[in-house]
Design a protein around this motif. Structure first.
Motif, PDB file in Angstrom:
ATOM      1  N   GLY A  82     107.818  36.626 -17.137  1.00 37.64           N
ATOM      2  CA  GLY A  82     109.090  36.871 -16.472  1.00 37.64           C
ATOM      3  C   GLY A  82     109.008  36.725 -14.967  1.00 37.64           C
ATOM      4  N   SER A  83     107.839  37.016 -14.393  1.00 38.21           N
ATOM      5  CA  SER A  83     107.675  36.916 -12.943  1.00 38.21           C
ATOM      6  C   SER A  83     107.575  35.475 -12.472  1.00 38.21           C
ATOM      7  CB  SER A  83     106.406  37.671 -12.509  1.00 38.21           C
ATOM      8  OG  SER A  83     106.468  39.024 -12.900  1.00 38.21           O
ATOM      9  N   LEU A  84     107.250  34.557 -13.372  1.00 38.15           N
ATOM     10  CA  LEU A  84     107.124  33.152 -12.973  1.00 38.15           C
ATOM     11  C   LEU A  84     108.477  32.469 -12.806  1.00 38.15           C
ATOM     12  CD1 LEU A  84     104.153  31.966 -15.226  1.00 38.15           C
ATOM     13  CD2 LEU A  84     104.106  32.472 -12.788  1.00 38.15           C
ATOM     14  N   PHE A  85     109.494  32.958 -13.490  1.00 40.08           N
ATOM     15  CA  PHE A  85     110.799  32.307 -13.419  1.00 40.08           C
ATOM     16  C   PHE A  85     111.381  32.318 -12.006  1.00 40.08           C
ATOM     17  CE2 PHE A  85     110.561  32.587 -17.977  1.00 40.08           C
ATOM     18  CZ  PHE A  85     111.283  31.491 -18.415  1.00 40.08           C
ATOM     19  N   PRO A  86     111.329  33.432 -11.251  1.00 43.71           N
ATOM     20  CA  PRO A  86     111.852  33.370  -9.875  1.00 43.71           C
ATOM     21  C   PRO A  86     111.120  32.359  -9.011  1.00 43.71           C
ATOM     22  CG  PRO A  86     111.616  35.648 -10.583  1.00 43.71           C
ATOM     23  CD  PRO A  86     110.954  34.810 -11.627  1.00 43.71           C
ATOM     24  N   LEU A  87     109.815  32.151  -9.284  1.00 41.79           N
ATOM     25  CA  LEU A  87     109.065  31.173  -8.495  1.00 41.79           C
ATOM     26  C   LEU A  87     109.528  29.753  -8.800  1.00 41.79           C
ATOM     27  CD1 LEU A  87     105.470  32.675  -8.863  1.00 41.79           C
ATOM     28  CD2 LEU A  87     107.107  33.014  -7.006  1.00 41.79           C
ATOM     29  N   ALA A  88     109.915  29.519 -10.064  1.00 41.01           N
ATOM     30  CA  ALA A  88     110.344  28.175 -10.447  1.00 41.01           C
ATOM     31  C   ALA A  88     111.817  27.917 -10.127  1.00 41.01           C
ATOM     32  CB  ALA A  88     110.094  27.960 -11.943  1.00 41.01           C
ATOM     33  N   LEU A  89     112.650  28.944 -10.273  1.00 41.10           N
ATOM     34  CA  LEU A  89     114.095  28.757 -10.083  1.00 41.10           C
ATOM     35  C   LEU A  89     114.530  28.946  -8.641  1.00 41.10           C
ATOM     36  CD1 LEU A  89     115.372  30.717 -13.218  1.00 41.10           C
ATOM     37  CD2 LEU A  89     115.168  28.244 -12.944  1.00 41.10           C
ATOM     38  N   LEU A 121     119.337  34.246 -10.425  1.00 35.44           N
ATOM     39  CA  LEU A 121     118.448  35.111 -11.197  1.00 35.44           C
ATOM     40  C   LEU A 121     119.237  36.146 -11.988  1.00 35.44           C
ATOM     41  CD1 LEU A 121     115.519  35.698  -8.669  1.00 35.44           C
ATOM     42  CD2 LEU A 121     115.539  34.230 -10.685  1.00 35.44           C
ATOM     43  N   ARG A 122     120.281  36.688 -11.372  1.00 36.60           N
ATOM     44  CA  ARG A 122     121.079  37.689 -12.084  1.00 36.60           C
ATOM     45  C   ARG A 122     121.782  37.074 -13.280  1.00 36.60           C
ATOM     46  NH1 ARG A 122     126.180  39.583 -12.396  1.00 36.60           N
ATOM     47  NH2 ARG A 122     126.980  37.986 -10.989  1.00 36.60           N
ATOM     48  N   HIS A 123     122.233  35.830 -13.112  1.00 36.85           N
ATOM     49  CA  HIS A 123     122.918  35.161 -14.219  1.00 36.85           C
ATOM     50  C   HIS A 123     121.958  34.830 -15.358  1.00 36.85           C
ATOM     51  CE1 HIS A 123     125.801  32.683 -16.334  1.00 36.85           C
ATOM     52  NE2 HIS A 123     124.930  31.688 -16.336  1.00 36.85           N
ATOM     53  N   MET A 124     120.731  34.438 -15.014  1.00 39.88           N
ATOM     54  CA  MET A 124     119.771  34.020 -16.033  1.00 39.88           C
ATOM     55  C   MET A 124     118.870  35.156 -16.504  1.00 39.88           C
ATOM     56  SD  MET A 124     118.621  30.233 -14.703  1.00 39.88           S
ATOM     57  CE  MET A 124     117.926  29.881 -16.300  1.00 39.88           C
ATOM     58  N   GLY A 125     118.957  36.311 -15.844  1.00 41.74           N
ATOM     59  CA  GLY A 125     118.044  37.413 -16.138  1.00 41.74           C
ATOM     60  C   GLY A 125     117.971  37.821 -17.597  1.00 41.74           C
ATOM     61  N   PRO A 126     119.095  38.116 -18.273  1.00 39.42           N
ATOM     62  CA  PRO A 126     119.015  38.527 -19.678  1.00 39.42           C
ATOM     63  C   PRO A 126     118.368  37.475 -20.573  1.00 39.42           C
ATOM     64  CG  PRO A 126     121.158  39.084 -18.769  1.00 39.42           C
ATOM     65  CD  PRO A 126     120.472  38.238 -17.751  1.00 39.42           C
ATOM     66  N   GLY A 127     118.695  36.211 -20.355  1.00 43.31           N
ATOM     67  CA  GLY A 127     118.088  35.154 -21.162  1.00 43.31           C
ATOM     68  C   GLY A 127     116.595  35.050 -20.928  1.00 43.31           C
TER      69      GLY A 127
END
Length: 221
Positions: free
Chosen positions: A33-40, A47-53
């Protein structure tokens, strides 16, 4: 019932004594889960929009990690044969292992989803929807995973086959769970997503242990 509860207690004690699988699942869940902010990128709105997914996908992948040894280690040391001789039906043995898997993997992931969701920008009002959906979803994943683990038990390269078997079956759970979690952002009712998740769980409760029991019988011979 006493033997059934004793089997669950046995698995919980073993998971506590050898907690590497649970710890690995939690670390994978948080790190993935921590890698997604680095990629997006650092955009809070994205991030808030994609967070639940993101939380749902990470929970699905993390729940797969301990499945390879759900029955495999006991088949190797012969304890699975002894479990089948306790007088409990094979599907009851499988169901007890599935419950223990959720208590040692699904429940910790549910707890870890709170800080991960906050880190990804999920609002406090949306967290209860996310957690309720994850609770139902991780139960379904434990049932599906236990069934798949018993099917590939004893097969060559069963660890490779296991994700290929579980992921397509878990797709409806992922879709319905994510839909219920996004209801808060879309201003819609989450009832439909929760109803579908509950229907999946009710369908899997009798079918998955029965199928897993047949897999255990075939593996033990």
């Amino acid at each position: 019932m006493t033997a059934f509860l004793a089997l669950i207690d046995r698995d919980l004690r073993m998971a506590y004594r050898f907690g590497a699988d649970t710890l690995a699942s939690l670390l994978f869940f948080i790190l993935c889960g921590s890698l997604f902010p680095l990629a997006l990128g650092p955009s809070p709105d994205l991030l808030r929009h994609m967070g639940p997914g993101i939380v749902w996908v990470c929970a699905l992948l993390a729940s797969l990690l301990p499945l390879d040894r759900l029955f495999g280690s006991e088949l190797e040391d012969g304890s699975l044969d002894l479990l089948m001789l306790t007088g409990l039906p094979a599907y009851t043995v499988a169901f007890a292992k599935m419950i223990a898997h959720w208590l040692t993997t699904g429940l910790p992931l549910l707890i870890a989803a709170v800080p991960l969701g906050i880190m990804l920008g999920v609002k406090s009002g949306e967290l209860p929807l996310l957690l309720l959906g994850l609770m139902l979803g991780t139960m379904c994943l434990s049932l599906l995973g236990g069934m798949a683990a018993s099917v590939v038990l004893g097969a060559r390269r069963g660890g490779v086959l296991l994700p290929l078997l579980v992921l397509p079956l878990a797709t409806p759970v992922l879709i319905f769970g994510a839909a219920s979690s996004y209801a808060g952002q879309l201003g819609a009712s989450p009832a439909a997503g929760f109803d579908l998740l509950g229907a999946c769980l009710l369908a899997m409760l009798p079918l998955c242990p029965l199928a897993a029991g047949q897999g255990l019988k075939a593996a033990v011979g």
